[in-house]
Design a protein around this motif. Structure first.
Motif, PDB file in Angstrom:
ATOM      1  N   ARG A 149      -8.763 -11.768   1.662  1.00 12.66           N
ATOM      2  CA  ARG A 149      -9.238 -11.036   2.837  1.00 12.66           C
ATOM      3  C   ARG A 149     -10.453 -10.172   2.495  1.00 12.66           C
ATOM      4  O   ARG A 149     -11.412 -10.109   3.263  1.00 12.66           O
ATOM      5  CB  ARG A 149      -8.111 -10.183   3.405  1.00 12.66           C
ATOM      6  CG  ARG A 149      -8.488  -9.488   4.667  1.00 12.66           C
ATOM      7  CD  ARG A 149      -7.460  -9.623   5.761  1.00 12.66           C
ATOM      8  NE  ARG A 149      -7.057 -10.979   6.034  1.00 12.66           N
ATOM      9  CZ  ARG A 149      -6.001 -11.317   6.758  1.00 12.66           C
ATOM     10  NH1 ARG A 149      -5.234 -10.380   7.274  1.00 12.66           N
ATOM     11  NH2 ARG A 149      -5.701 -12.581   6.972  1.00 12.66           N
ATOM     12  N   ALA A 150     -10.391  -9.502   1.355  1.00 12.76           N
ATOM     13  CA  ALA A 150     -11.517  -8.648   0.951  1.00 12.76           C
ATOM     14  C   ALA A 150     -12.794  -9.484   0.866  1.00 12.76           C
ATOM     15  O   ALA A 150     -13.846  -9.101   1.378  1.00 12.76           O
ATOM     16  CB  ALA A 150     -11.218  -7.965  -0.380  1.00 12.76           C
ATOM     17  N   ILE A 205       0.838  -1.206   0.000  1.00 13.99           N
ATOM     18  CA  ILE A 205       0.000   0.000   0.000  1.00 13.99           C
ATOM     19  C   ILE A 205       0.871   1.254   0.000  1.00 13.99           C
ATOM     20  O   ILE A 205       0.686   2.163  -0.809  1.00 13.99           O
ATOM     21  CB  ILE A 205      -0.944   0.001   1.225  1.00 13.99           C
ATOM     22  CG1 ILE A 205      -2.011  -1.079   1.082  1.00 13.99           C
ATOM     23  CG2 ILE A 205      -1.578   1.378   1.429  1.00 13.99           C
ATOM     24  CD1 ILE A 205      -2.819  -1.343   2.356  1.00 13.99           C
ATOM     25  N   ARG A 227     -16.007  -1.401  -8.702  1.00 16.34           N
ATOM     26  CA  ARG A 227     -16.784  -1.100  -7.488  1.00 16.34           C
ATOM     27  C   ARG A 227     -18.056  -0.354  -7.851  1.00 16.34           C
ATOM     28  O   ARG A 227     -19.135  -0.672  -7.359  1.00 16.34           O
ATOM     29  CB  ARG A 227     -15.909  -0.265  -6.551  1.00 16.34           C
ATOM     30  CG  ARG A 227     -16.554   0.151  -5.262  1.00 16.34           C
ATOM     31  CD  ARG A 227     -15.553   0.855  -4.363  1.00 16.34           C
ATOM     32  NE  ARG A 227     -14.646  -0.073  -3.712  1.00 16.34           N
ATOM     33  CZ  ARG A 227     -13.451   0.264  -3.208  1.00 16.34           C
ATOM     34  NH1 ARG A 227     -13.012   1.500  -3.312  1.00 16.34           N
ATOM     35  NH2 ARG A 227     -12.708  -0.642  -2.615  1.00 16.34           N
ATOM     36  N   GLN A 239     -13.713  -6.433  -8.228  1.00 13.43           N
ATOM     37  CA  GLN A 239     -13.214  -5.611  -7.126  1.00 13.43           C
ATOM     38  C   GLN A 239     -12.298  -6.432  -6.215  1.00 13.43           C
ATOM     39  O   GLN A 239     -11.223  -5.990  -5.820  1.00 13.43           O
ATOM     40  CB  GLN A 239     -14.390  -5.041  -6.329  1.00 13.43           C
ATOM     41  CG  GLN A 239     -13.957  -3.998  -5.322  1.00 13.43           C
ATOM     42  CD  GLN A 239     -15.060  -3.517  -4.384  1.00 13.43           C
ATOM     43  OE1 GLN A 239     -14.782  -3.107  -3.280  1.00 13.43           O
ATOM     44  NE2 GLN A 239     -16.298  -3.567  -4.799  1.00 13.43           N
ATOM     45  N   ALA A 260      -6.796  -1.555  -2.074  1.00 14.26           N
ATOM     46  CA  ALA A 260      -6.605  -2.400  -0.892  1.00 14.26           C
ATOM     47  C   ALA A 260      -7.853  -2.595  -0.032  1.00 14.26           C
ATOM     48  O   ALA A 260      -7.797  -2.438   1.186  1.00 14.26           O
ATOM     49  CB  ALA A 260      -5.453  -1.873  -0.051  1.00 14.26           C
ATOM     50  N   PRO A 261      -9.001  -2.974  -0.622  1.00  9.26           N
ATOM     51  CA  PRO A 261     -10.140  -3.265   0.248  1.00  9.26           C
ATOM     52  C   PRO A 261      -9.754  -4.326   1.281  1.00  9.26           C
ATOM     53  O   PRO A 261      -9.042  -5.281   0.960  1.00  9.26           O
ATOM     54  CB  PRO A 261     -11.221  -3.783  -0.711  1.00  9.26           C
ATOM     55  CG  PRO A 261     -10.565  -4.027  -2.022  1.00  9.26           C
ATOM     56  CD  PRO A 261      -9.342  -3.160  -2.039  1.00  9.26           C
ATOM     57  N   GLY A 262     -10.203  -4.149   2.493  1.00 11.69           N
ATOM     58  CA  GLY A 262      -9.789  -5.016   3.606  1.00 11.69           C
ATOM     59  C   GLY A 262      -8.693  -4.361   4.441  1.00 11.69           C
ATOM     60  O   GLY A 262      -8.432  -4.777   5.564  1.00 11.69           O
ATOM     61  N   TYR A 263      -8.050  -3.349   3.862  1.00  9.32           N
ATOM     62  CA  TYR A 263      -6.958  -2.644   4.550  1.00  9.32           C
ATOM     63  C   TYR A 263      -7.148  -1.131   4.424  1.00  9.32           C
ATOM     64  O   TYR A 263      -6.173  -0.386   4.469  1.00  9.32           O
ATOM     65  CB  TYR A 263      -5.605  -3.034   3.953  1.00  9.32           C
ATOM     66  CG  TYR A 263      -5.251  -4.504   4.066  1.00  9.32           C
ATOM     67  CD1 TYR A 263      -4.407  -4.954   5.079  1.00  9.32           C
ATOM     68  CD2 TYR A 263      -5.747  -5.445   3.170  1.00  9.32           C
ATOM     69  CE1 TYR A 263      -4.075  -6.303   5.183  1.00  9.32           C
ATOM     70  CE2 TYR A 263      -5.424  -6.791   3.275  1.00  9.32           C
ATOM     71  CZ  TYR A 263      -4.589  -7.210   4.282  1.00  9.32           C
ATOM     72  OH  TYR A 263      -4.252  -8.541   4.391  1.00  9.32           O
ATOM     73  N   ASP A 264      -8.387  -0.690   4.247  1.00 11.16           N
ATOM     74  CA  ASP A 264      -8.578   0.736   3.991  1.00 11.16           C
ATOM     75  C   ASP A 264      -8.399   1.604   5.228  1.00 11.16           C
ATOM     76  O   ASP A 264      -8.290   2.825   5.112  1.00 11.16           O
ATOM     77  CB  ASP A 264      -9.911   0.995   3.279  1.00 11.16           C
ATOM     78  CG  ASP A 264      -9.777   0.735   1.775  1.00 11.16           C
ATOM     79  OD1 ASP A 264      -8.661   0.878   1.256  1.00 11.16           O
ATOM     80  OD2 ASP A 264     -10.786   0.402   1.125  1.00 11.16           O
ATOM     81  N   TYR A 272     -14.061 -10.554   4.365  1.00 15.25           N
ATOM     82  CA  TYR A 272     -14.714  -9.451   5.087  1.00 15.25           C
ATOM     83  C   TYR A 272     -16.105  -9.195   4.514  1.00 15.25           C
ATOM     84  O   TYR A 272     -17.045  -8.898   5.251  1.00 15.25           O
ATOM     85  CB  TYR A 272     -13.882  -8.172   4.994  1.00 15.25           C
ATOM     86  CG  TYR A 272     -12.684  -8.134   5.909  1.00 15.25           C
ATOM     87  CD1 TYR A 272     -12.395  -9.174   6.780  1.00 15.25           C
ATOM     88  CD2 TYR A 272     -11.836  -7.033   5.922  1.00 15.25           C
ATOM     89  CE1 TYR A 272     -11.288  -9.128   7.625  1.00 15.25           C
ATOM     90  CE2 TYR A 272     -10.727  -6.975   6.763  1.00 15.25           C
ATOM     91  CZ  TYR A 272     -10.455  -8.023   7.609  1.00 15.25           C
ATOM     92  OH  TYR A 272      -9.363  -7.959   8.441  1.00 15.25           O
ATOM     93  N   SER A 310      -7.743  -6.587  -6.080  1.00 19.75           N
ATOM     94  CA  SER A 310      -7.225  -5.978  -4.861  1.00 19.75           C
ATOM     95  C   SER A 310      -5.937  -6.654  -4.411  1.00 19.75           C
ATOM     96  O   SER A 310      -5.595  -7.736  -4.869  1.00 19.75           O
ATOM     97  CB  SER A 310      -8.284  -6.033  -3.762  1.00 19.75           C
ATOM     98  OG  SER A 310      -8.449  -7.358  -3.326  1.00 19.75           O
ATOM     99  N   LEU A 311      -5.221  -6.011  -3.515  1.00 21.63           N
ATOM    100  CA  LEU A 311      -3.937  -6.536  -3.055  1.00 21.63           C
ATOM    101  C   LEU A 311      -4.098  -7.865  -2.329  1.00 21.63           C
ATOM    102  O   LEU A 311      -3.216  -8.706  -2.371  1.00 21.63           O
ATOM    103  CB  LEU A 311      -3.249  -5.533  -2.122  1.00 21.63           C
ATOM    104  CG  LEU A 311      -2.608  -4.313  -2.773  1.00 21.63           C
ATOM    105  CD1 LEU A 311      -2.042  -3.396  -1.689  1.00 21.63           C
ATOM    106  CD2 LEU A 311      -1.491  -4.723  -3.732  1.00 21.63           C
ATOM    107  N   ASP A 312      -5.223  -8.043  -1.645  1.00 16.81           N
ATOM    108  CA  ASP A 312      -5.439  -9.270  -0.895  1.00 16.81           C
ATOM    109  C   ASP A 312      -6.870  -9.752  -1.139  1.00 16.81           C
ATOM    110  O   ASP A 312      -7.774  -9.522  -0.324  1.00 16.81           O
ATOM    111  CB  ASP A 312      -5.195  -9.010   0.599  1.00 16.81           C
ATOM    112  CG  ASP A 312      -5.225 -10.283   1.432  1.00 16.81           C
ATOM    113  OD1 ASP A 312      -5.732 -11.314   0.927  1.00 16.81           O
ATOM    114  OD2 ASP A 312      -4.752 -10.252   2.586  1.00 16.81           O
TER     115      ASP A 312
END
Lengths: 564, 564
Positions: free
Chosen positions: A525-526, A483, A508, A516, B434-438, A529, A520-522
């Protein structure tokens, strides 16, 4: 151990070189779903472009390649190295310690089986990427990084300044480093310099008796999965020679170490017994294993050690405190400083880069930008010129703990005093009051210093100051630093950096949830969540629900408009 | 529900006022253990000073006070309010909706039992903190915040510019807001302005059918525990009138809302049916419950709505999209803009502050600093002058998603166009990927904009864009934003801000682990991470182990020096 790396709806692709058509640059391609819109009753389907993502996961994410950790990764660069005709394969390892370990059969069960004999430069042959660059030679490594840095640009018609020739110039002038030990041909070429994408380093390694070889190799692969650009093995416990071999043979990114740690193990932790001879043998041992860069705290001068006495937190660099103690005990200039030219002569034979360690980096807000720190920086500026004289690629390590208003001075001073050599910082942490969250305190500083010109950011995990990171900490640390680095790329206007943001935001807005997540970077995890929200209404997340979803209302607006 | 808040080795203390000796300012005091050093064989014990910590947890952390959520918190400010003689207690609530809910006995089981009758200004009495400030009156609220902002300064001899008179001037000139609804006397005074400590807001509230009253009250207390300075109740589901009552009666920090959400519920989610009459009744209802500030999207102008069409992500503010739709459907200027003076007349009677909502804030990196956003900012600059004319305290909401290099323009433009009114931003997020790390992407932007002058930062949790936050998300979001705010305080040089960093770092250097944990933002987490290291050697954490502990080596150095 799970060896394969997968990302949802991603494909490993290879872009061939233009100068070197047999060279293929690995990337991850994410295929997007098309957009659906309505004009009246008519449904209109518009495709969305493939998005290419910078990929540090090497062969682990290529489903066509069989991974066998016992054999190591494919030796991608070996052919390029051999074809230059300026290196020779030795008949045995050169370091005393390396031979001793080799001959110790009690270690057989631990040992990586397929150790190749090391390469070394033929006598008087300058074989570093810097040497080639200075001679005007563009190597396959240089073209590789130029293609890698430009992902999405050609496809989407984005202008870019990063040509193979630009890469060559940056290396020739010392503004960039392409770590490329000839004994780590498994590593995919990457570049560290302020006119390129900001890179991140992750640290792994056991301390005392925690964690074994398996666990460290697993962490290494894990770090590469999430996006670590280089990997430092900071092991200080047992069997670090053998652990390192396993890591390097299975690591698709450059590996760094701090050789003084192993040297200290060799004298059973007795700082005063360290010597140039032990250190020299350690360098050779690690050069021949394939370490791509060494952190060397040669900037510690006897005359400057006392400057740290005025501090709140003294010396917080492990290497720095070791060398400071050595200087004081012997009342003598450090052997790293005294033998710096000899060190460079060794490194040049393998193309190992030097990362000048900041032994006097500040370890608290109070100590930031003090006399001790800046005195060492001046010495590093002197040393970097000596490294370049020997064609050794070099970069400079930086703090540490620095409040936001003092970050800029660090960067500007480093550029000036160190002649544009790349800067590689640890954070910096912008406050001391959040142990348990220092990945965040440091990402704030890292993003800023990356924007200002730092080339590589050393990650910090949530366990910083408290304990060794576990796998989850490594993941969080890497993503946090991705990030910070990406935020810096956006702010610097790196060509194509915003492509992924735009694609994700468009997804999005259009409720293409899968895109979306997958962009994303992960993604994992997204998605988890999102599911944690227990949403039942399909399109809408539980954050706002359908009636208060601004994105839905905003899309409705367009229809409202149309109806008028 | 666990109602008491505890922090390790902390004591609730109260500092009396000088102008108002009966007024006592709550703080948390952390007692440190002494330092131990050796001179030769002699053990020297040196005490370390008590450290005072800004405390947002109200009576919940006072072990002397019995908490009964059913009765609500002590009404700290009621005496001050009454003694000014310019307000009257009404014989019943004024809003139609409030009366309807009161008379609906099916709600009895949900209802907060001890509802007091509301206060309102006597006819033509200017009762806002701004009105007093303009007349040169220093209120107890003003002295309270001056003491609160100066913690540690007097004890440690640190110079500070924050006097009660300075507070008064800042409020008089609109540079700071002291939210203080006369119907929320439970709240402890705090101040929002760029010449004070940077504050953070946390959002709670249910959406659709998630979470009930208990859960929301629990989240409110939880947010105050970790350091939330204000609390926005963004509930949009059932029973939000009753939920709000429970929250306000038990909330020691100012409470904000977005009244248009409840207004929309009253018309069953049909935007086109919203009207000034329904909105007006909602304002009065909430003013009399004790909401301290309202987000009002009066900056949305019919002429500007179309500007968002050029965007990648359209309108991402819930209130903004509601009002934009209303404007378009009716092809009419928004009733919030048209009735802004009427709105201010209502707010002034209760001293409710207006937070001008940025309905056109950018929701992606692509849309940052665009025409739509800045057109709305110009309107907000006009409205803030109209609010001040009516003695209504006002601040301005800001983005959203902004890459680092565009943050400064936001701050500078806001100061210029909005006449120095405080800025209150959401993040900004510095990347979209970075959704999940915003919480992290936004903390990077928040720290920077805080340093540049933003007075309050609206927190973002890890669940942003994905789901409603749970308790753990609230905790992580609050701590992350405490980090950003504190980093900004350090960079701005707020008097005494560095005291806690210095104390924690000194404790770290001296291996006073307990002090290191207890002075940190989240002592429980720091301790649990330390224990996760399974360290067995007492003093050293598993990160480096004893032989490679730089802090130990560095301390040894001092002894080495001494022996020479």
């Amino acid at each position: 151990m799970k060896q394969k790396i997968t990302f949802p709806r991603s494909e490993k692709v290879y872009i061939p070189g233009k100068l070197f058509p047999n060279m293929r640059v690995a990337m991850r391609k994410v295929e997007q779903v098309p957009s659906t819109t309505f004009e009246g009753e008519e449904k209109i389907i518009t495709p969305n472009p493939d998005i290419f993502i910078y990929d540090t996961s090497g062969a682990f994410s290529d489903q066509q390649i069989t991974i066998d950790l016992k054999k190591g990764l494919p030796r991608l660069r070996e052919e390029w190295i051999q074809s230059r005709g300026d290196v020779e394969q030795l008949s045995e390892v050169s370091s005393q310690y390396g031979r001793m370990r080799r001959d110790d059969h009690t270690l057989d069960s631990l040992r990586f089986e397929h150790i190749a004999l090391p390469y070394r430069a033929k006598a008087n042959q300058p074989i570093t990427q810097m040497a080639y660059a200075k001679q005007g030679i563009i190597t396959p490594e240089m073209e590789y990084v130029s293609i890698r840095e430009n992902m999405n640009c050609e496809d989407l018609g984005i202008e870019t300044h990063i040509t193979p020739e630009f890469v060559r110039q940056e290396i020739a002038e010392g503004r960039a480093v392409l770590p490329a030990n000839i004994n780590h041909p498994e590593a995919e070429p990457m570049i560290i310099g302020r006119n390129f994408l900001v890179k991140i380093n992750t640290n792994i390694g056991n301390s005392a008796t925690t964690s074994g070889i398996d666990e460290e190799v697993e962490k290494a692969i894990w770090s590469c999965k999430w996006g670590g650009d280089t990997l430092m093995d900071l092991s200080t416990g047992e069997n670090i020679h053998e652990t390192r071999e396993w890591i390097i043979r299975n690591c698709p990114v450059p590996v760094g170490t701090v050789p003084i740690y192993q040297a200290l193990e060799k004298v059973n932790g007795k700082v005063e017994e360290l010597s140039w001879e032990i250190y020299r043998d350690t360098l050779i041992e690690q050069c021949e294993q394939g370490v791509d860069y060494f952190t060397i705290h040669a900037g510690i001068r006897l005359q400057n050690v006392h400057l740290a006495e005025k501090r709140l937190c003294g010396i917080v660099s492990r290497g720095g405190s070791i060398m400071s103690k050595w200087c004081l005990v012997h009342n003598q200039e450090s052997f790293l400083y005294e033998h710096f030219d000899d060190i460079c002569d060794i490194l040049a034979q393998y193309d190992v880069a030097v990362s000048l360690g900041d032994g006097l980096r500040p370890g608290s807000i109070h100590d930031a930008n003090d006399e001790a720190q800046f005195a060492e920086l001046d010495t590093m500026g002197e040393l970097v010129l000596r490294a370049w004289d020997k064609n050794v690629q070099a970069f400079i390590e930086g703090p540490g703990h620095v409040p936001m208003h003092k970050i800029k001075e660090n960067m500007e001073r480093q550029i000036e005093k160190c002649h544009n050599a790349p800067f590689y910082t640890l954070g910096p942490l912008v406050t001391d009051i959040a142990p348990g969250y220092d990945h965040i305190t440091s990402a704030i500083g890292a993003a800023q210093i990356g924007w200002l010109g730092t080339a590589m950011l050393c990650y910090v995990t949530p366990k910083e100051h408290l304990a060794l990171p576990d796998k989850e900490d490594v993941r969080v640390g890497v993503i946090t630093y991705k990030i910070a680095a990406h935020a810096a790329d956006l702010a610097k206007g790196h060509p194509g950096a915003q492509v992924r943001d735009n694609a994700l935001s468009k997804a999005r807005y259009e409720f293409r949830w899968k895109d979306q997540f997958d962009l994303s970077l992960d993604p994992e995890r997204a998605l988890s969540y999102f599911h944690a929200g227990k949403h039942t209404e399909g399109e809408y997340c539980t954050m706002c629900g359908p009636n208060f979803c601004a994105m839905r209302l905003s899309r409705d607006l367009k229809n409202t408009k149309t109806k008028e």
